[in-house]
Structure formats: structure tokens, C-alpha cells
Design a protein around this motif. Sequence first.
Motif: not given
Length: 121
Positions: A1-5
Motif C-alpha cells: 500500500q505504501v512504500r518508502l524509498v
Amino acid sequence: QVRLVESGGGLVQAGGSLRLSCVASGSISSINAMGWYRQAPGKQRELVAVITSGGSTNYAESVKGRFTISSDNAKNMVYLQMNSLKPEDTAVYYCNADLYLRASLIRRNYWGQGTQVTVSS
């Protein structure tokens, strides 16, 4: 759902600078705060700096005056400018976001995969 890169880690000599970036994407309604944490080998993960959506910041004592956190709310991005780096800053740096999910409006906390910062003496 949510991704941090995260991006921007690397190897630098003591006294040098690096700039970390982190972008949050996915089903995000709003972000309350984003921050950076780090974990050195054999140590617990610790807060480095955090910034709220309103622009308030908080720093670990060990990085005050050397590191600067900033954000671009429109792009869901957070940055960490690290100057005067020391060998003891060597760690994996993790991006963190405290946010509300779109549609459900449930509050969640997310982590990136981490980026290595190594400072040589």
C-alpha cells in the motif's frame, strides 16, 4: 500500500557531506511526520531527525548543528543533509513516515529499506 524509498547513501571521508532523500508513495491521504533513524552494527536503532508536516523539527543531540532535515510536502519527500560527518555516523539510515492511509484514514507507520552511510577516518 505504501512504500518508502531512500537514496543518497555511500562512502565518504570524515568531514565530508552526504544528502539522503526519501520518497513516500502509495495510498497516502496525509503525512503527519517523516524522519530519519539509524542503526549501527550491534546497536539499537535511534532517532536522527524528524520533521512534522507543519515544519517543526527535532534532532538527536549528536547531530545538532551538523545535520539538517527538510521536506517537500507536495512530493511526499524528506531529505537529510549531513555535513561534517564523523566515523561514528556510520550506520544504516532508515526513512520513517507517520501517515494516514487513503480511503480508510487509518494511521500507520512505515519504514524504508535503509541506505548505508559509511564514514572513513
